[in-house]
Design a protein around this motif. Structure first.
Motif, PDB file in Angstrom:
ATOM      1  N   LYS A 125      35.731  47.994  43.741  1.00  0.00           N
ATOM      2  CA  LYS A 125      35.487  48.621  42.442  1.00  0.00           C
ATOM      3  C   LYS A 125      35.548  47.548  41.369  1.00  0.00           C
ATOM      4  O   LYS A 125      36.534  46.826  41.240  1.00  0.00           O
ATOM      5  N   ARG A 126      34.502  47.456  40.571  1.00  0.00           N
ATOM      6  CA  ARG A 126      34.371  46.415  39.554  1.00  0.00           C
ATOM      7  C   ARG A 126      35.381  46.611  38.429  1.00  0.00           C
ATOM      8  O   ARG A 126      35.670  47.733  38.033  1.00  0.00           O
ATOM      9  N   HIS A 156      33.985  49.460  36.490  1.00  0.00           N
ATOM     10  CA  HIS A 156      34.577  50.590  37.217  1.00  0.00           C
ATOM     11  C   HIS A 156      33.619  51.235  38.222  1.00  0.00           C
ATOM     12  O   HIS A 156      33.903  52.315  38.731  1.00  0.00           O
ATOM     13  N   TRP A 200      31.579  51.252  41.884  1.00  0.00           N
ATOM     14  CA  TRP A 200      31.776  50.771  43.252  1.00  0.00           C
ATOM     15  C   TRP A 200      30.649  49.826  43.631  1.00  0.00           C
ATOM     16  O   TRP A 200      29.519  49.982  43.179  1.00  0.00           O
ATOM     17  N   HIS A 207      37.377  42.514  40.392  1.00  0.00           N
ATOM     18  CA  HIS A 207      37.534  43.861  40.944  1.00  0.00           C
ATOM     19  C   HIS A 207      38.934  44.392  40.696  1.00  0.00           C
ATOM     20  O   HIS A 207      39.894  43.635  40.604  1.00  0.00           O
ATOM     21  N   TYR A 214      39.869  48.489  45.914  1.00  0.00           N
ATOM     22  CA  TYR A 214      38.991  48.437  47.081  1.00  0.00           C
ATOM     23  C   TYR A 214      39.310  49.627  47.966  1.00  0.00           C
ATOM     24  O   TYR A 214      40.366  50.257  47.850  1.00  0.00           O
ATOM     25  N   MET A 252      30.377  58.343  46.683  1.00  0.00           N
ATOM     26  CA  MET A 252      30.936  57.395  45.721  1.00  0.00           C
ATOM     27  C   MET A 252      29.946  56.908  44.668  1.00  0.00           C
ATOM     28  O   MET A 252      30.220  55.957  43.968  1.00  0.00           O
TER      29      MET A 252
END
Length: 144
Positions: A34-35, A43, A45, A112, A115, A126
């Motif tokens: 997830k950023r 935020h 994926w 990130h 995860y 997702m």
């Protein structure tokens, strides 16, 4: 050649060149990251990966990116496809890799914030960008 044009002038095309990987653990789960809010598409994926540096081979780039972003060391990633990503202002050619790992503990970089090792079914829920859904579909030969 009937389409020959003696006045044709070659125009250079510019693309960003990147690599992404479908990284599977021994349970067949896929790693998604997830950023963070420090990068674009905050935020969201993502699959591990990133840009290929100048004078770097695609294989080396994906090995480096996976290690930088997750702390996981992979050895023999396999290239399975390429994609034209038009979802941003700059078009990018993304090379899709696959690798398996026994390592499931992840050490995230600043890029990130979280995860998850997920099943394909969970990945479908997702809200992945279209290019990553296509990569999973192509690699796993299933409808996504």
């Amino acid at each position: 050649m009937s389409d020959y044009n003696p006045n044709y002038v070659f125009t250079k095309n510019f693309f960003l060149l990147g690599v992404k990987i479908i990284l599977e653990n021994s349970n067949g789960e896929i790693l998604l990251v997830k950023r963070s809010d420090k990068v674009s598409r905050s935020h969201g994926w993502d699959l591990p990966g990133g840009a290929i540096d100048a004078s770097e081979s695609p294989d080396h780039a994906i090995i480096r990116e996976v290690q930088e972003e997750t702390g996981i060391v992979i050895e023999k990633p396999s290239l399975y496809s390429s994609y034209l990503n038009k979802e941003h202002a700059d078009e990018a050619i993304i090379l899709g890799f696959h690798a398996k790992t026994e390592q499931t503990e992840v050490t995230l970089s600043w890029e990130h914030e979280a995860y998850e090792w997920v099943t394909l079914e969970k990945a479908r829920e997702m809200n992945l960008p279209g290019i990553y859904a296509a990569m999973l579909r192509d690699h796993l030969n299933t409808k996504f």
